[in-house]
Design a protein around this motif. Structure first.
Motif, PDB file in Angstrom:
ATOM      1  N   PRO A   2       0.835  -1.198   0.000  1.00 22.65           N
ATOM      2  CA  PRO A   2       0.000   0.000   0.000  1.00 22.65           C
ATOM      3  C   PRO A   2       0.871   1.251   0.000  1.00 22.65           C
ATOM      4  CG  PRO A   2      -0.719  -1.554   1.692  1.00 22.65           C
ATOM      5  CD  PRO A   2       0.592  -2.030   1.184  1.00 22.65           C
ATOM      6  N   PRO A   3       0.429   2.349  -0.633  1.00 24.49           N
ATOM      7  CA  PRO A   3       1.218   3.572  -0.668  1.00 24.49           C
ATOM      8  C   PRO A   3       1.455   4.138   0.717  1.00 24.49           C
ATOM      9  CG  PRO A   3      -1.013   3.965  -1.473  1.00 24.49           C
ATOM     10  CD  PRO A   3      -0.850   2.486  -1.319  1.00 24.49           C
ATOM     11  N   PHE A   4       2.631   4.814   0.880  1.00 23.33           N
ATOM     12  CA  PHE A   4       3.012   5.489   2.128  1.00 23.33           C
ATOM     13  C   PHE A   4       3.149   4.515   3.299  1.00 23.33           C
ATOM     14  CE2 PHE A   4       0.052   8.341  -0.223  1.00 23.33           C
ATOM     15  CZ  PHE A   4       1.023   9.171  -0.766  1.00 23.33           C
ATOM     16  N   GLY A   5       3.207   3.221   3.017  1.00 22.12           N
ATOM     17  CA  GLY A   5       3.376   2.254   4.091  1.00 22.12           C
ATOM     18  C   GLY A   5       2.132   2.046   4.926  1.00 22.12           C
ATOM     19  N   LEU A   6       1.003   2.598   4.512  1.00 23.59           N
ATOM     20  CA  LEU A   6      -0.242   2.441   5.265  1.00 23.59           C
ATOM     21  C   LEU A   6      -1.005   1.217   4.789  1.00 23.59           C
ATOM     22  CD1 LEU A   6      -1.521   6.139   5.351  1.00 23.59           C
ATOM     23  CD2 LEU A   6      -0.404   4.891   7.196  1.00 23.59           C
ATOM     24  N   SER A   7      -1.687   0.586   5.710  1.00 25.24           N
ATOM     25  CA  SER A   7      -2.511  -0.569   5.355  1.00 25.24           C
ATOM     26  C   SER A   7      -3.743  -0.106   4.589  1.00 25.24           C
ATOM     27  CB  SER A   7      -2.942  -1.304   6.624  1.00 25.24           C
ATOM     28  OG  SER A   7      -3.805  -0.480   7.397  1.00 25.24           O
ATOM     29  N   SER A   8      -4.435  -1.043   3.965  1.00 25.76           N
ATOM     30  CA  SER A   8      -5.650  -0.688   3.238  1.00 25.76           C
ATOM     31  C   SER A   8      -6.707  -0.131   4.194  1.00 25.76           C
ATOM     32  CB  SER A   8      -6.199  -1.908   2.498  1.00 25.76           C
ATOM     33  OG  SER A   8      -6.470  -2.966   3.407  1.00 25.76           O
ATOM     34  N   ALA A   9      -6.732  -0.643   5.444  1.00 25.81           N
ATOM     35  CA  ALA A   9      -7.682  -0.131   6.432  1.00 25.81           C
ATOM     36  C   ALA A   9      -7.364   1.313   6.791  1.00 25.81           C
ATOM     37  CB  ALA A   9      -7.656  -1.005   7.684  1.00 25.81           C
ATOM     38  N   ALA A  10      -6.082   1.626   6.932  1.00 26.85           N
ATOM     39  CA  ALA A  10      -5.679   2.998   7.243  1.00 26.85           C
ATOM     40  C   ALA A  10      -6.008   3.934   6.085  1.00 26.85           C
ATOM     41  CB  ALA A  10      -4.187   3.047   7.560  1.00 26.85           C
ATOM     42  N   LEU A  11      -5.778   3.483   4.876  1.00 27.78           N
ATOM     43  CA  LEU A  11      -6.080   4.307   3.702  1.00 27.78           C
ATOM     44  C   LEU A  11      -7.574   4.568   3.584  1.00 27.78           C
ATOM     45  CD1 LEU A  11      -3.652   2.758   1.069  1.00 27.78           C
ATOM     46  CD2 LEU A  11      -3.507   5.029   2.079  1.00 27.78           C
ATOM     47  N   ALA A  12      -8.386   3.566   3.886  1.00 29.16           N
ATOM     48  CA  ALA A  12      -9.839   3.733   3.788  1.00 29.16           C
ATOM     49  C   ALA A  12     -10.329   4.820   4.729  1.00 29.16           C
ATOM     50  CB  ALA A  12     -10.540   2.412   4.107  1.00 29.16           C
ATOM     51  N   ARG A  13      -9.649   4.997   5.863  1.00 26.86           N
ATOM     52  CA  ARG A  13     -10.057   6.006   6.845  1.00 26.86           C
ATOM     53  C   ARG A  13      -9.350   7.342   6.627  1.00 26.86           C
ATOM     54  NH1 ARG A  13     -10.527   1.100   8.211  1.00 26.86           N
ATOM     55  NH2 ARG A  13     -12.120   0.344   9.673  1.00 26.86           N
ATOM     56  N   SER A  14      -8.299   7.333   5.820  1.00 32.85           N
ATOM     57  CA  SER A  14      -7.514   8.551   5.588  1.00 32.85           C
ATOM     58  C   SER A  14      -7.879   9.254   4.292  1.00 32.85           C
ATOM     59  CB  SER A  14      -6.018   8.209   5.572  1.00 32.85           C
ATOM     60  OG  SER A  14      -5.605   7.622   6.772  1.00 32.85           O
ATOM     61  N   ILE A  15      -8.176   8.503   3.245  1.00 28.93           N
ATOM     62  CA  ILE A  15      -8.401   9.104   1.925  1.00 28.93           C
ATOM     63  C   ILE A  15      -9.558  10.102   1.925  1.00 28.93           C
ATOM     64  CG2 ILE A  15      -9.198   8.575  -0.427  1.00 28.93           C
ATOM     65  CD1 ILE A  15      -7.334   6.132  -0.357  1.00 28.93           C
TER      66      ILE A  15
END
Length: 228
Positions: free
Chosen positions: A5-18
């Motif tokens: 995943p980009p920036f070393g974030l998990s898919s769960a983190a990206l879902a809450r960050s994007i």
């Protein structure tokens, strides 16, 4: 081969960050657009509602903390509403000059050239502030960041076991994203307390929605547009 995943974030983190990143990017765009230009910056808020709402819809299945089984009971809901009302009451009074971090970069004054209220803009703004922002922000600030500070494997963190360090640091960053810094601290701590106390992110979302919804009604009634 599986890509990281980009920036070393998990898919769960990206879902809450994007959704949050999209919202902040569009907020910056609104602040950069000149008033009276070809593109009215106030209507960019409509773009924010559409894009961020679309992102939340796209990732919704990934938000386990908002699943049906994690909805609050009646008592928790009443507590959430009460906290939301209390935060609203404090927010509109914690606005002394020393309680402010500069001035808002993207003001929103829904008044037309004749000085009349522009109701389509008001409704759009209220929907975004009261229905969209609470979900988007609570997923990021409390659902992700607060638990991530506790442990990078944030999905395994029981919100009821989050420590003071994670609460304080996430609330501090939350404060930096708001002009009224003291009001933001009060709100951030209140919403974090609800999440930690109940273990239900919906409680923080409900309280945040009540605060923002009442604030929107009060702003339109009083004409204190600086709070928007």
């Amino acid at each position: 081969m599986k890509t990281a995943p980009p920036f070393g974030l998990s898919s769960a983190a990206l879902a809450r960050s994007i959704p949050f990143v999209l919202f902040m990017g569009l907020l910056a765009l609104r602040g950069a657009l000149p008033a009276g230009g070809a593109l009215d910056p106030r209507w960019v808020y409509g773009l924010s509602v559409a894009i961020v709402g679309g992102a939340l819809f796209w990732f919704w299945k990934d938000y386990g903390e908002l699943a049906r089984q994690n909805r609050p009971n009646a008592r928790q809901t009443l507590w959430s509403v009460g906290i939301g009302v209390a935060v609203f009451g404090l927010w509109i009074h914690l606005d002394a000059p020393w309680m402010q971090l500069g001035e808002a970069t993207a003001s929103f004054v829904p008044v037309n050239d004749q000085g009349q209220l522009d109701w389509p803009l008001i409704v759009l703004r209220w929907i975004g502030a009261a229905l969209l922002v609470p979900v988007m922000e609570e997923l990021f600030w409390r659902g992700f960041l607060m638990r991530w500070i506790e442990s990078p494997q944030f999905e395994t963190v029981d919100p009821q076991r989050v420590g003071l360090k994670a609460i304080a640091l996430s609330t501090f960053v939350f404060m930096l994203a708001h002009t009224l810094w003291l009001a933001a601290i009060v709100a951030g701590l209140a919403y974090a307390w609800l999440y930690v106390r109940t273990g239900r992110l919906w409680c923080a979302v409900i309280a945040h929605a009540v605060t923002n919804g009442l604030l929107g009604i009060w702003v339109v009634h009083s004409g204190q547009w600086q709070f928007w």
